[in-house]
Design a protein around this motif. Structure first.
Motif, short mmCIF file in Angstrom:
data_model
loop_
_atom_site.label_atom_id
_atom_site.label_comp_id
_atom_site.label_asym_id
_atom_site.label_seq_id
_atom_site.Cartn_x
_atom_site.Cartn_y
_atom_site.Cartn_z
N LEU A 60 -2.93 6.37 -10.53
CA LEU A 60 -1.74 6.71 -9.74
C LEU A 60 -2.13 7.19 -8.35
O LEU A 60 -1.46 6.87 -7.36
CB LEU A 60 -0.92 7.79 -10.46
N SER A 61 -3.20 7.97 -8.26
CA SER A 61 -3.67 8.45 -6.96
C SER A 61 -4.07 7.29 -6.07
O SER A 61 -3.76 7.26 -4.87
CB SER A 61 -4.85 9.40 -7.15
N THR A 62 -4.75 6.29 -6.67
CA THR A 62 -5.16 5.11 -5.90
C THR A 62 -3.95 4.32 -5.44
O THR A 62 -3.86 3.90 -4.27
CB THR A 62 -6.07 4.22 -6.77
N ASP A 63 -3.01 4.11 -6.37
CA ASP A 63 -1.79 3.35 -6.03
C ASP A 63 -0.96 4.08 -4.97
O ASP A 63 -0.36 3.45 -4.09
CB ASP A 63 -0.93 3.13 -7.29
N LEU A 64 -0.93 5.42 -5.08
CA LEU A 64 -0.17 6.21 -4.12
C LEU A 64 -0.75 6.07 -2.71
O LEU A 64 -0.01 5.93 -1.73
CB LEU A 64 -0.15 7.68 -4.54
N GLN A 65 -2.06 6.09 -2.61
CA GLN A 65 -2.70 5.94 -1.31
C GLN A 65 -2.41 4.56 -0.71
O GLN A 65 -2.15 4.42 0.49
CB GLN A 65 -4.21 6.14 -1.44
N SER A 66 -2.43 3.55 -1.58
CA SER A 66 -2.13 2.19 -1.13
C SER A 66 -0.68 2.10 -0.65
O SER A 66 -0.39 1.47 0.39
CB SER A 66 -2.37 1.21 -2.27
N ALA A 67 0.25 2.73 -1.40
CA ALA A 67 1.67 2.73 -1.02
C ALA A 67 1.88 3.47 0.30
O ALA A 67 2.69 3.07 1.14
CB ALA A 67 2.51 3.35 -2.12
N GLU A 68 1.12 4.56 0.48
CA GLU A 68 1.23 5.33 1.73
C GLU A 68 0.73 4.50 2.92
O GLU A 68 1.35 4.52 4.00
CB GLU A 68 0.43 6.62 1.61
N ASN A 69 -0.35 3.77 2.72
CA ASN A 69 -0.87 2.91 3.79
C ASN A 69 0.15 1.82 4.15
O ASN A 69 0.35 1.50 5.33
CB ASN A 69 -2.19 2.27 3.36
N ASP A 70 0.77 1.27 3.12
CA ASP A 70 1.79 0.24 3.33
C ASP A 70 2.96 0.82 4.13
O ASP A 70 3.50 0.18 5.04
CB ASP A 70 2.26 -0.30 1.98
N TYR A 71 3.37 2.05 3.75
CA TYR A 71 4.47 2.71 4.45
C TYR A 71 4.13 2.91 5.93
O TYR A 71 4.93 2.57 6.82
CB TYR A 71 4.77 4.06 3.80
N TYR A 72 2.95 3.44 6.21
CA TYR A 72 2.57 3.70 7.60
C TYR A 72 2.48 2.42 8.42
O TYR A 72 2.81 2.39 9.62
CB TYR A 72 1.24 4.46 7.66
N GLN A 73 2.07 1.35 7.77
CA GLN A 73 1.98 0.07 8.48
C GLN A 73 3.35 -0.37 8.98
O GLN A 73 3.53 -0.74 10.13
CB GLN A 73 1.39 -0.99 7.54
#
Length: 557
Positions: free
Chosen positions: A349-362
């Motif tokens: 979940l921590s890994t997926d959350l970081q990926s989702a956060e990167n997607d959001y910032y993009q």
């Protein structure tokens, strides 16, 4: 475009039927006459919230219906096709209807088909855009300011990507926090499960074993009675020295066979008796085999007794039926396995959350870049408009800055501030700190007109948006709205003669009362009546040749 509005038993309206034309239609009347009542009724027909107070006193229900032409509204036409709600008689026409009973319950219809209110509201947003008289007050709210930029920029897909990526991040963040919050509870639960599973593992009850134990235990517990009954049965069937069933049947067959020569009908009876002899012989053989194989094993019985007792004790401890003990064991094993995977789940979940956060910032940074570009463009246009609206030294500026606290939002990363300076020599300051009520009204109106030009909605309604404006500024506002009305249908409720005179057509709202009942009506004015109404707006109840002359100057033909 809005063609017709029919209102029955709504508020203080008994019956009203209005025809609307293209261009700018102004609506005037005495204060308190109910100039906005037709706009309120139209809002209900477009999905606004309803309540029982809207139904005219003494009537059972209010009904509002509208007719729109869709030749200039491809988005609305496509929406109707997508939702299978198009008008079968005329695909270029749309009929909306809303009823409200005196209990406050309402029903909505599109082209005669009952629909949920959400669908009526969704279609209404494609047909009409309403700007209320207090809309300029909302300009002080940051979320409204962001929405103004987004409407002007029309980067709806980009904004939706930010919202979608935020929702994905928010869901994962919620899951992760829940997993972390429950981690301590899971440790305690895991310790309990370890003890319970070890106990069940040691007992090692197999699937359906308890039922088998019950059956075998019952058999061994009653083996003495079974053996005694078997021996008695054999004795009665075939082993008795005095008489038994088999001997009696054989004797009967022998006796009757001697009489067959005298009557052939006895043959069938003999056959039946011989079959009975065979069946008793078979039964006797099976009973003898059962009896000989029946074991009296006290040691086996004791083992079964102990296993059964332990199973019952464990079942009581785990609060399940003994026959469900095996399934319960498997369930605990599954839960224990899931708890063992909890750490891996938190890591994933921590890994997926970081990926989702990167997607959001993009996506959010792309949105910020687009907002920054259009903010400069919109600032220049609003500055140009407010200078026309008697704020000659006015400057409008939209300040955008990235949110430094790193708090994610569905609206993106931007902090926004509408800034203005109203006089030469001043510095730009927050709109809320420096703008007076009249200035705020002018800025809001300029903004609404500019944004409206970007929106594909064919009908725009301005409900007393000119509050706080007068004199030469009012004349500029009137010309601005008339110019907008050349390409878009405009309905404008106003108290200003300078604005009313710029309409392509004008309607007058009147309220009558007989002491018992009150009724509001609305009529379209001819040119003579328009002059009289403009004169009334200019000079009050006393209409003179001078006010008529002024009205003549204000009336734009």
């Amino acid at each position: 475009m809005l063609n017709q509005l029919t209102v029955q038993h709504f508020a203080i309206v008994q019956f009203l039927e209005l025809e609307f034309s293209a261009g700018m239609t102004t609506i005037t009347g005495e204060t308190g006459a109910g100039k906005s009542i037709a706009i309120d009724a139209l809002g209900l027909c477009l999905g606004a919230r309803a309540d029982a107070s809207m139904v005219r006193v003494g009537t059972d229900k209010a009904e509002i219906s509208t007719r729109f032409t869709l030749l200039d509204t491809p988005n609305a036409k496509q929406w109707l096709v997508n939702n299978d709600l198009e008008n079968e008689d005329d695909i270029n026409e749309c009929l909306l209807r809303r009823t409200i009973n005196k209990e406050g319950r309402s029903r909505a219809y599109i082209n005669g088909t009952p629909v949920p209110l959400s669908q009526l509201k969704s279609l209404g947003q494609l047909l009409v855009n309403i700007h209320g008289q207090h809309a300029h007050q909302s300009l002080l709210k940051s979320d409204i300011q962001l929405s103004i930029i987004d409407e002007y920029a029309a980067h709806h897909q980009l904004l939706q990507k930010v919202k979608d990526s935020y929702q994905g991040w928010h869901f994962l963040n919620k899951q992760l926090k829940q997993q972390q919050l429950n981690q301590q509870e899971k440790v305690a639960r895991k310790q309990l499960l370890e003890y319970q599973i070890q106990e069940l593992d040691e007992f090692a009850l197999n699937n359906n074993e308890f039922e088998q134990i019950e059956t075998e235990h019952k058999r061994l517990a009653n083996s003495g009675a079974l053996l005694e009954s078997c021996q008695m049965g054999l004795n009665q069937l075939c082993d008795s020295e005095e008489f038994d069933a088999l001997s009696l049947l054989r004797s009967s067959v022998s006796t009757i066979e001697k009489q067959v020569e005298n009557d052939k009908n006895l043959e069938n009876i003999i056959t039946t008796l011989q079959e009975a002899v065979i069946q008793i012989e078979d039964a006797s053989y099976e009973l003898r085999q059962f009896s000989e194989n029946l074991e009296l094993d006290p040691e086996q019985f004791q083992q079964l007794e102990t296993r059964m007792s332990d199973a019952l004790s464990l079942a009581r401890k785990h609060q399940v039926q003994p026959e469900l003990l095996y399934a319960h064991h498997q369930k605990l094993n599954k839960e224990f396995s899931q708890l063992n995977n909890s750490a891996q789940l938190i890591e994933q979940l921590s890994t997926d959350l970081q990926s989702a956060e990167n997607d959001y910032y993009q996506h959010a940074k792309k949105l910020s870049k687009s907002r920054s570009r259009y903010a400069k463009e919109l600032s220049k246009k609003i500055t140009h408009s407010i200078q026309k609206l008697n704020m000659q030294q006015g400057v409008f500026h939209i300040e955008l800055a990235e949110n430094n606290n790193r708090t994610l939002s569905p609206l993106g990363l931007d902090n926004i501030e509408f800034q203005v300076k109203t006089n030469a020599g001043q510095s730009l300051q927050n709109l809320a700190k420096i703008a007076s009520g009249g200035e705020l009204s002018r800025i809001g109106l300029a903004m609404q007109v500019i944004i409206s030009q970007q929106i594909a909605t064919p009908t725009l309604i301005f409900d007393e948006v000119d509050v706080g404006i007068s004199g030469a500024t009012a004349s500029v506002v009137g010309k601005l709205l008339r110019s907008l009305g050349e390409s878009t249908q405009i309905l404008c409720v106003t108290h200003l003669p300078q604005v009313a005179g710029n309409g392509h057509q004008q309607m007058y709202v009147d309220k009558q009362s007989n002491g018992k009942n009150t009724n509001t009506t609305m009529v379209k004015l001819n040119e003579k009546d328009r002059l009289n109404e403009l004169a009334r707006l200019l000079g009050g109840d006393s209409i003179t040749a001078h006010t008529l002359a002024n009205a003549q100057e204000l009336l734009v033909r």
